[in-house]
Enzyme design. Structure first.
Site, mmCIF file in Angstrom:
data_model
loop_
_atom_site.group_PDB
_atom_site.id
_atom_site.type_symbol
_atom_site.label_atom_id
_atom_site.label_comp_id
_atom_site.label_asym_id
_atom_site.label_seq_id
_atom_site.Cartn_x
_atom_site.Cartn_y
_atom_site.Cartn_z
ATOM 1 N N ASP A 188 -39.035 51.556 82.427
ATOM 2 C CA ASP A 188 -40.404 51.355 82.914
ATOM 3 C C ASP A 188 -40.786 52.313 84.036
ATOM 4 O O ASP A 188 -41.596 51.981 84.914
ATOM 5 C CB ASP A 188 -40.606 49.898 83.386
ATOM 6 C CG ASP A 188 -40.348 48.903 82.277
ATOM 7 O OD1 ASP A 188 -40.595 49.249 81.113
ATOM 8 O OD2 ASP A 188 -39.886 47.782 82.581
ATOM 9 N N LYS A 215 -42.616 56.629 81.508
ATOM 10 C CA LYS A 215 -42.335 57.677 80.519
ATOM 11 C C LYS A 215 -43.528 57.930 79.595
ATOM 12 O O LYS A 215 -43.894 59.075 79.329
ATOM 13 C CB LYS A 215 -41.109 57.279 79.676
ATOM 14 C CG LYS A 215 -39.834 57.117 80.518
ATOM 15 C CD LYS A 215 -38.681 56.598 79.699
ATOM 16 C CE LYS A 215 -38.808 55.133 79.294
ATOM 17 N NZ LYS A 215 -38.740 54.172 80.411
ATOM 18 N N HIS A 235 -44.269 51.384 76.305
ATOM 19 C CA HIS A 235 -44.712 52.594 77.011
ATOM 20 C C HIS A 235 -46.235 52.585 77.131
ATOM 21 O O HIS A 235 -46.943 52.596 76.133
ATOM 22 C CB HIS A 235 -44.225 53.849 76.261
ATOM 23 C CG HIS A 235 -42.726 53.981 76.257
ATOM 24 N ND1 HIS A 235 -42.069 55.021 75.662
ATOM 25 C CD2 HIS A 235 -41.765 53.213 76.819
ATOM 26 C CE1 HIS A 235 -40.755 54.875 75.836
ATOM 27 N NE2 HIS A 235 -40.551 53.776 76.526
HETATM 28 P P1 GDP Z 1 -42.434 53.258 80.503
HETATM 29 O O1 GDP Z 1 -41.754 52.169 79.765
HETATM 30 O O2 GDP Z 1 -41.466 54.153 81.214
HETATM 31 O O3 GDP Z 1 -43.386 54.069 79.658
HETATM 32 O O4 GDP Z 1 -43.309 52.569 81.633
HETATM 33 P P2 GDP Z 1 -44.214 51.217 81.475
HETATM 34 O O5 GDP Z 1 -45.438 51.552 80.702
HETATM 35 O O6 GDP Z 1 -43.391 50.092 80.976
HETATM 36 O O7 GDP Z 1 -44.525 50.887 82.983
HETATM 37 C C1 GDP Z 1 -45.180 51.781 83.815
HETATM 38 C C2 GDP Z 1 -46.445 51.104 84.360
HETATM 39 O O8 GDP Z 1 -46.926 51.813 85.479
HETATM 40 C C3 GDP Z 1 -47.593 51.104 83.360
HETATM 41 O O9 GDP Z 1 -48.349 49.947 83.563
HETATM 42 C C4 GDP Z 1 -48.374 52.342 83.743
HETATM 43 O O10 GDP Z 1 -49.748 52.260 83.385
HETATM 44 C C5 GDP Z 1 -48.226 52.347 85.227
HETATM 45 N N1 GDP Z 1 -48.216 53.670 85.877
HETATM 46 C C6 GDP Z 1 -47.701 54.820 85.415
HETATM 47 N N2 GDP Z 1 -47.776 55.782 86.367
HETATM 48 C C7 GDP Z 1 -48.363 55.224 87.437
HETATM 49 C C8 GDP Z 1 -48.685 55.691 88.748
HETATM 50 O O11 GDP Z 1 -48.443 56.835 89.121
HETATM 51 N N3 GDP Z 1 -49.273 54.789 89.603
HETATM 52 C C9 GDP Z 1 -49.544 53.510 89.227
HETATM 53 N N4 GDP Z 1 -50.105 52.703 90.138
HETATM 54 N N5 GDP Z 1 -49.238 53.031 88.012
HETATM 55 C C10 GDP Z 1 -48.639 53.873 87.129
HETATM 56 P P1 IMO Z 2 -38.854 50.996 78.404
HETATM 57 O O1 IMO Z 2 -38.659 52.027 77.323
HETATM 58 C C1 IMO Z 2 -37.025 48.006 80.989
HETATM 59 C C2 IMO Z 2 -33.632 45.749 79.351
HETATM 60 C C3 IMO Z 2 -33.832 44.274 79.075
HETATM 61 C C4 IMO Z 2 -32.413 43.777 79.289
HETATM 62 C C5 IMO Z 2 -31.552 44.899 78.729
HETATM 63 C C6 IMO Z 2 -31.104 44.682 77.298
HETATM 64 O O2 IMO Z 2 -40.190 50.353 78.353
HETATM 65 O O3 IMO Z 2 -38.503 51.552 79.728
HETATM 66 P P2 IMO Z 2 -32.313 44.765 74.927
HETATM 67 O O4 IMO Z 2 -33.497 44.036 74.406
HETATM 68 O O5 IMO Z 2 -32.471 46.260 74.915
HETATM 69 O O6 IMO Z 2 -31.024 44.345 74.292
HETATM 70 O O7 IMO Z 2 -32.194 44.315 76.481
HETATM 71 O O8 IMO Z 2 -32.362 46.067 78.801
HETATM 72 N N1 IMO Z 2 -34.636 46.642 78.710
HETATM 73 C C7 IMO Z 2 -35.622 47.274 79.359
HETATM 74 N N2 IMO Z 2 -35.997 47.208 80.645
HETATM 75 N N3 IMO Z 2 -37.671 48.840 80.154
HETATM 76 C C8 IMO Z 2 -37.292 48.923 78.855
HETATM 77 O O9 IMO Z 2 -37.818 49.826 77.996
HETATM 78 C C9 IMO Z 2 -36.245 48.086 78.401
HETATM 79 N N4 IMO Z 2 -35.643 47.905 77.212
HETATM 80 C C10 IMO Z 2 -34.647 47.025 77.409
HETATM 81 O O10 IMO Z 2 -34.743 43.705 79.973
HETATM 82 O O11 IMO Z 2 -32.149 43.682 80.671
HETATM 83 MG MG MG Z 3 -41.773 50.071 79.622
#
Ligand code: GDP
Ligand code: IMO
Ligand code: MG
Length: 429
Positions: free
Chosen positions: A17, A20, A45
């Site tokens: 999270d 990416k 994502h």
């Molecule tokens: P990913 O799994 O790595 O793609 O990340 P996620 O989407 O799960 O979580 C990132 C969160 O942060 C999302 O809600 C994005 O919209 C938000 N986000 C990304 N970059 C920024 C930033 O620079 N500032 C803020 N405030 N939010 C961001």
């Molecule tokens: P993105 O791509 C954050 C965590 C789960 C759990 C562990 C194993 O959005 O960054 P699983 O379902 O993969 O067997 O769970 O990994 N986990 C993540 N945490 N971001 C993710 O994906 C995750 N994908 C799995 O919360 O602790």
């Molecule tokens: Mg994520």
């Protein structure tokens, strides 16, 4: 990027999270192809652009700018979730069938894999991993134990037979875990799944992606590989056993797409200006106080898909240095800097005290919080609204100092700074 190195990798350096999806979307116009190489719908994502917010789980984050997108062999795919996601994008105007290709070697997540995930977690009780419940572990287990079913199998005459054999085996496992599903429910799950498999088969190019990719590369095309999860969730190098079941690291891009290591150019390592984690497992810099709650509130640190509360803490430079080493990171990307805008001071963990001895190297185990104590450096905050900043020149001095401090500690340049969730809130240095 050198002439013969056309593959760059972008991956998370923390516990997932990191943001990416957002950055892949920003970088996409510079590449011909974008590919996912591991993980599955455990990922979420988030992309924000033109007033629109999209959360992608199985589909690469490069689909909005016309590129070819590939789901590589290292990925595990749930046809039902995939179909839902794909239909939503198609309805919103993205011509997905044209641009998305799926490797025939992708392993399929079966309905019973999800049931096994849940039953396994229940059996672990208080030691549960806190998985996303998407069947990720059981599907990769079947892959490595040589029992899996792959996307290419749906084109074979005996597919139904293979599916039944796998399902029956899973039902025996579920019975042993005292989790036999209700027959009616199971039938519904299987019907929906079968329908979704047909949708996948009839609407998308199922390809030998390793051949496709290498041919394209030979013709001078370029590719960005999009990691899922993060390095601290890697099955080999993460905080085992509280990890996911795939290799989330740069090497995973090679095995998950069939590209040779010498094709890899830049490795973009992405991290938050602080740190978060979802699910169970150790987290040395976790904050249990008001500050942690404030980071969660300001950063909206709740799961993109599950809505689960993300645990929040200060940036961990010991873990980051380890992740940079394992991945061969050449460029860093710092996300969510704006979340720390209002803090008078912030902290960064520069070392651990392990059994009283200070170390900058990531230790074998960080499981026992009483034996792994973070050593912090306190840094002045910048007290500026960074979300409105559009160039490096406008950075307040304290923020420049924070970047300089991180670059010195991590020994890799920070190439991109993100100051908000929108595509436009991205500053290249
Ligand atoms: P990913 O799994 O790595 O793609 O990340 P996620 O989407 O799960 O979580 C990132 C969160 O942060 C999302 O809600 C994005 O919209 C938000 N986000 C990304 N970059 C920024 C930033 O620079 N500032 C803020 N405030 N939010 C961001
Ligand atoms: P993105 O791509 C954050 C965590 C789960 C759990 C562990 C194993 O959005 O960054 P699983 O379902 O993969 O067997 O769970 O990994 N986990 C993540 N945490 N971001 C993710 O994906 C995750 N994908 C799995 O919360 O602790
Ligand atoms: Mg994520």
């Amino acid at each position: 990027m050198q002439k013969d190195m056309k593959v760059d990798v972008l991956l998370g350096l923390q516990w997932g999270d990191e943001g990416k999806g957002k950055v892949v979307d920003v970088l996409t116009p510079r590449y011909d192809m974008v590919a996912r190489f591991q993980g599955g719908p455990n990922a979420g994502h988030t992309l924000e652009f033109d007033g629109r917010k999209v959360v992608l789980r199985s589909i690469p984050s490069g689909v909005f700018q016309g590129n070819v997108n590939i789901i590589g062999n290292g990925v595990v795919l749930d046809p039902v979730l995939f179909a839902g996601e794909a239909k939503e994008l198609i309805n919103a105007g993205t011509d997905l069938s044209k641009i998305l290709k799926v490797s025939k070697k992708v392993h399929l997540i079966l309905p019973t894999h999800r049931l096994l995930d849940a039953a396994g977690e229940k059996a672990k009780g208080k030691d549960k991993i806190g998985t996303t419940g998407k069947g990720i572990g059981p599907t990769y287990t079947d892959k490595t134990s040589r029992n899996g079913i792959r996307v290419g199998d749906v084109l074979e005459a005996d597919f139904a037979e293979r599916f039944k054999k796998a399902t029956d085996r899973h039902l025996e496992q579920l019975a042993r875990l005292d989790s036999t599903p209700d027959p009616e429910n199971l039938k519904n799950l299987i019907d929906t799944w079968t329908e979704a498999v047909n949708f996948l088969r009839d609407n998308f190019d199922l390809i030998d992606s390793e051949h496709y990719i290498n041919k394209e590369l030979r013709q001078g095309k370029s590719m960005l590989c999009e990691g899922a999860q993060g390095t601290m969730l890697d099955v080999d190098f993460g905080s085992y056993p509280f990890v996911t079941s795939s290799n989330t690291i740069t090497a995973g891009a090679c095995s998950g797409l069939g590209i040779a290591p010498n094709k890899i150019g830049d490795v973009y390592g992405i991290f938050k200006a602080y740190c978060t984690r979802v699910g169970s497992g150790p987290f040395p810099t976790e904050l249990f106080d008001e500050t942690g709650a404030e980071i969660r509130r300001i950063g909206h640190e709740f799961g993109a898909v599950t809505g689960r509360e993300r645990r929040c803490g200060w940036i961990d430079l010991v873990a980051l240095r380890y992740a940079i080493m394992i991945n061969g990171v050449t460029k860093l990307i710092m996300m969510k800097s704006d979340v720390l805008d209002g803090f008078k001071t912030i902290k960064a963990c520069t070392a651990y005290k392990v059994d009283g001895v200070e170390t900058r190297d990531f230790p074998y185990s960080i499981d026992d919080a009483s034996r792994v104590i973070p050593v912090y450096k306190e840094i002045a905050g910048w007290n500026t609204d960074l979300t409105k900043v559009s160039s490096e020149a406008e950075f307040p001095q304290e923020f420049k100092d924070y970047i300089k401090f991180l670059e010195e500690e991590l020994e890799v340049p920070i190439a991109i700074v993100s100051v908000g969730p929108d595509r436009t809130q991205t500053i290249e240095r």
